[in-house]
Design a protein around this motif. Structure first.
Motif, PDB file in Angstrom:
ATOM      1  N   TRP A  63       0.860  -1.180   0.000  1.00 61.74           N
ATOM      2  CA  TRP A  63       0.000   0.000   0.000  1.00 61.74           C
ATOM      3  C   TRP A  63       0.896   1.231   0.000  1.00 61.74           C
ATOM      4  CZ3 TRP A  63       0.151  -3.903   3.504  1.00 61.74           C
ATOM      5  CH2 TRP A  63      -0.901  -4.840   3.484  1.00 61.74           C
ATOM      6  N   CYS A  68      -3.903   5.240  -0.448  1.00 61.07           N
ATOM      7  CA  CYS A  68      -4.702   5.190   0.783  1.00 61.07           C
ATOM      8  C   CYS A  68      -5.187   6.568   1.221  1.00 61.07           C
ATOM      9  CB  CYS A  68      -3.895   4.546   1.913  1.00 61.07           C
ATOM     10  SG  CYS A  68      -3.472   2.808   1.619  1.00 61.07           S
ATOM     11  N   GLY A  73      -4.617   6.252   6.707  1.00 59.33           N
ATOM     12  CA  GLY A  73      -5.243   5.235   5.867  1.00 59.33           C
ATOM     13  C   GLY A  73      -4.282   4.116   5.537  1.00 59.33           C
ATOM     14  N   LEU A  74      -3.020   4.465   5.301  1.00 63.31           N
ATOM     15  CA  LEU A  74      -1.990   3.469   5.007  1.00 63.31           C
ATOM     16  C   LEU A  74      -1.785   2.525   6.187  1.00 63.31           C
ATOM     17  CD1 LEU A  74       0.453   2.302   3.466  1.00 63.31           C
ATOM     18  CD2 LEU A  74       1.768   4.306   4.187  1.00 63.31           C
ATOM     19  N   GLU A  77      -4.735   0.045   6.716  1.00 55.86           N
ATOM     20  CA  GLU A  77      -4.712  -1.093   5.796  1.00 55.86           C
ATOM     21  C   GLU A  77      -3.662  -2.120   6.228  1.00 55.86           C
ATOM     22  OE1 GLU A  77      -6.633  -1.856   3.298  1.00 55.86           O
ATOM     23  OE2 GLU A  77      -7.843  -0.030   3.290  1.00 55.86           O
TER      24      GLU A  77
END
Length: 252
Positions: A63, A68, A73-74, A77
């Motif tokens: 990712w 993301c 967000g990264l 994930e």
């Protein structure tokens, strides 16, 4: 019993705001510290080794902050993937001092709970079997820290495949997102190759290094046929296969 590992690598850059802010607080500190780094990419690859020494691999996942939307967000994930492989041991090269530290700091910023492999656990750290830092394992009680490239060269990895490994040319204001994701994935492959060699010399897996490396290379090439390093990886795999002098099958 099947051994389960989750190979991890991250890429990060110095956050311009954090770096400047920290230097305002500590102007005498000439070198930016790891707390000023921001994640830009994460890659992971689950690997299992059965009692006969056969290797099976799972999804090669990566990712980037670009896809993301943010560091938060990264990290979200990446943590979700770790939790899907809760029974796997995290494997890094130098990760206890870098990758895992940056992930924990990013989790603080994003207000996220750590997955089991990264969270603290009662008892002495030397008994903690949730993580293997291969760089630390090879150093042992000695003073010498080995670069991964040094180890890979001894394992027969060609120089051309390692060019640019130490500096992926990532700058905060100039990131090639495709390139950084591929760089991160290649480091995961390299760490997996180092793991196979380390397990072999420790007598922890009933396998030899060349067929183990061939299994990893073939699996990686199937998952990333369009890798920028595909021609060199293919040549290395073909040379390994020729050296073994027999057909080799990867476990499921």
């Amino acid at each position: 019993m099947t051994q389960k590992y989750l190979i991890l690598d991250t890429e990060s850059v110095f956050d311009l705001y954090l770096r400047e802010a920290y230097q305002c607080i500590e102007p005498a500190c000439e070198k930016a510290r790891i707390g000023c780094r921001s994640l830009v990419a994460v890659a992971m690859w689950p690997i299992e080794i059965d009692t006969m020494g056969r290797i099976s691999t799972g999804t090669l996942a990566s990712w980037s902050r670009d896809e993301c939307g943010s560091e938060a967000g990264l990290v979200k994930e990446a943590f979700a993937f770790m939790r899907q492989h809760d029974d796997h041991v995290i494997v890094t090269w130098g990760g206890l001092a870098t990758d895992c530290q940056v992930l924990q700091l990013a989790a603080m910023t994003a207000d996220l709970t750590l997955p089991r492999q990264l969270a603290e656990t009662p008892g002495p750290r030397w008994k903690d079997l949730r993580q293997i830092d291969l760089g630390l394992a090879l150093k042992g009680s000695g003073k010498t820290w080995h670069h991964m490239s040094e180890v890979l060269l001894r394992l027969g990895v060609p120089v051309v495949l390692l060019m640019g490994k130490a500096d992926p040319a990532v700058r905060p204001d100039d990131i090639d997102w495709v390139q950084i994701a591929q760089h991160c994935e290649m480091d995961v492959l390299f760490t997996a190759m180092a793991l196979i060699a380390w397990l072999r010399i420790q007598g922890m897996a009933p396998m030899h290094i060349p067929p183990g490396h061939l299994a990893l290379l073939e699996s990686f090439l199937r998952r990333r046929p369009n890798s920028m390093r595909e021609p060199i990886l293919r040549r290395l795999a073909d040379e390994l296969r020729a050296g073994l002098g027999c057909e080799f099958e990867l476990a499921a």
